[in-house]
Design an enzyme around this catalytic site. Structure first.
Site: not given
Ligand code: ZN
Ligand code: NAG
Length: 398
Positions: A162, A213-214, A260, A346
């Site tokens: 990620d 992105e996060e 992704d 995550h």
């Molecule tokens: Zn992420």
């Protein structure tokens, strides 16, 4: 990312179909597709590209890279150094820099920096295009994207799947097709291009290494997708010269392929969008042909792109990710992300030790094949036995 499950109104947007030739590679070309990977059939052989500790493409990305931090800047330098060392000088390198506040960082603006790497046919680049309206606004670009920022919390998170691995895969693919693009395009002029089928659009390729992105606190429309929201908006408001085939860089995206959460074993990638199921099937057919030729290392119970066996798919929901700001504006999207997400998603376990290198190398082979087919590179791919010079007798530029 966040999984969403309703059908939004913007799916009803229609746009003009383009005439895009898509030429499947021969078995011979598939065999020679990814020369730097062809020896990696044993885990005892170190991987020069994707090894988490020593791999030249991946290892420099595997560090915390929260926007605005030292690690973030180091990864940007890695990308820039890669381009200088490995890509043809005709690649255009452009930074798209913005700032925004986040709910975690108060009033202090955070820098978000997207990197755009673009290679257009030489007869469409400004120096050679021969006048207004003949240049970059005529090129339909296959657009390959991944995000390079990492999560703000937990502290020390490196985000291997990620999305360090997807970024490394995009660098790999750019390098793998670069010499073939040079061979295909060298010596051709705008006149040669004009003599060919007028309905055929000129094709370019661009790589977007997206930032921010996060979410910093909790995923919302405002706290997420900082880089891609800014870029889609900027491109929508950038006008090409009058008379161009496309009016904006946004409209010039032929397909937005977003990678992704890749790098964990046994991925299952659904076909999310009925509208681009044809492109999903093209990618799946590259996977199937490589498997049949014995050119992939993994032996999964089901293929990575198992939905390509289906003639059509129903819309079943999708994942919120960097494609959203583009898709909302009518861009066609192929989202290469597994559902379910990898178990490490995550968590602090999303690190180099939990990656599956055979899966990563297989992704490199599959994506390179897809891009080579999209860019019509049959006959231009290098053959490893003869070194970088192709067997066609054409001279090599690199
Ligand atoms: Zn992420
Ligand atoms: C944009 O960001 C990049 C990467 O940090 C930096 O090298 C470049 O100088 C910046 N450009 C501008 C105009 O600030």
């Amino acid at each position: 990312m966040r999984l969403l499950s309703h059908l939004p109104a913007f799916f009803l947007l229609l746009h003009l179909p383009l005439s895009l030739a898509y030429t499947p590679l021969s078995d011979h070309s598939l065999t020679h597709l990814a020369p730097s990977l062809s020896i990696h059939t044993s885990s005892l052989v170190p991987d020069h590209d994707f090894d988490p500790v020593h791999g030249a493409l991946l290892a420099p990305i595997l560090r915390p890279r929260v926007p605005g931090t030292e690690g973030h800047a180091r990864v940007q330098e890695h990308f820039a150094a890669f381009v200088r060392a490995h890509l043809h000088p005709s690649w255009r390198v452009e930074w798209h820099n913005t700032t925004a506040t986040t709910p975690a960082t108060g009033s202090e603006p955070v820098p978000f920096r997207n990197l755009i790497l673009r290679r257009d046919p030489p007869w469409r680049t400004p120096a050679q295009a021969g006048g207004p309206g003949k240049g970059e606004g005529h090129v339909a670009r296959l657009t390959l994207a991944a995000h390079y920022d990492s999560l703000y919390r937990p502290e020390g998170f490196v985000g291997a799947v990620d999305s360090a691995v997807p970024c490394a895969l995009l660098l790999y693919v750019a390098r793998a097709v670069d010499a073939a693009l040079t061979r295909k395009w060298e010596g051709r002029t705008v006149e040669d291009a004009a003599l060919e089928d007028e309905d055929e659009v000129d094709k370019g390729v661009q790589i977007l290494l997206l930032d921010g992105e996060e979410a910093w606190v909790k995923w919302t429309d405002e706290d997420s997708l900082y880089g891609s929201r800014a870029l889609a908006e900027a491109w929508e408001n950038t006008a090409y010269e009058p008379g161009s085939r496309f009016s904006t860089p946004l409209e010039a995206i032929s397909l937005f392929v977003l990678l992704d959460l890749l790098g964990a074993p046994q991925p299952t990638i659904p076909s999310y969008f009925p509208k681009t199921h044809w492109a999903y099937r093209s990618l799946g057919s590259v996977e199937a042909r490589l498997r049949k030729l014995g050119l992939l290392e993994t032996k999964p119970r089901t293929p990575f792109l198992a939905d390509s066996a289906k003639e059509s798919v129903q819309f079943q929901g999708y994942v919120l990710d960097d494609h959203i700001p583009f898709m909302k504006r009518g861009v066609d999207v192929l989202h290469v992300i597994p559902t379910p997400f990898p178990a490490v998603w995550h968590t602090m376990q999303d690190d180099g030790e939990h990656l599956d290198l055979p899966t990563i190398r297989d992704w490199a082979r599959i994506m390179t094949g897809f891009v080579a087919e999209w860019m019509d590179l049959e006959g231009y791919l290098p053959e490893p036995e003869t070194g970088p010079t192709s067997g066609t007798g054409e001279k090599d530029e690199l």
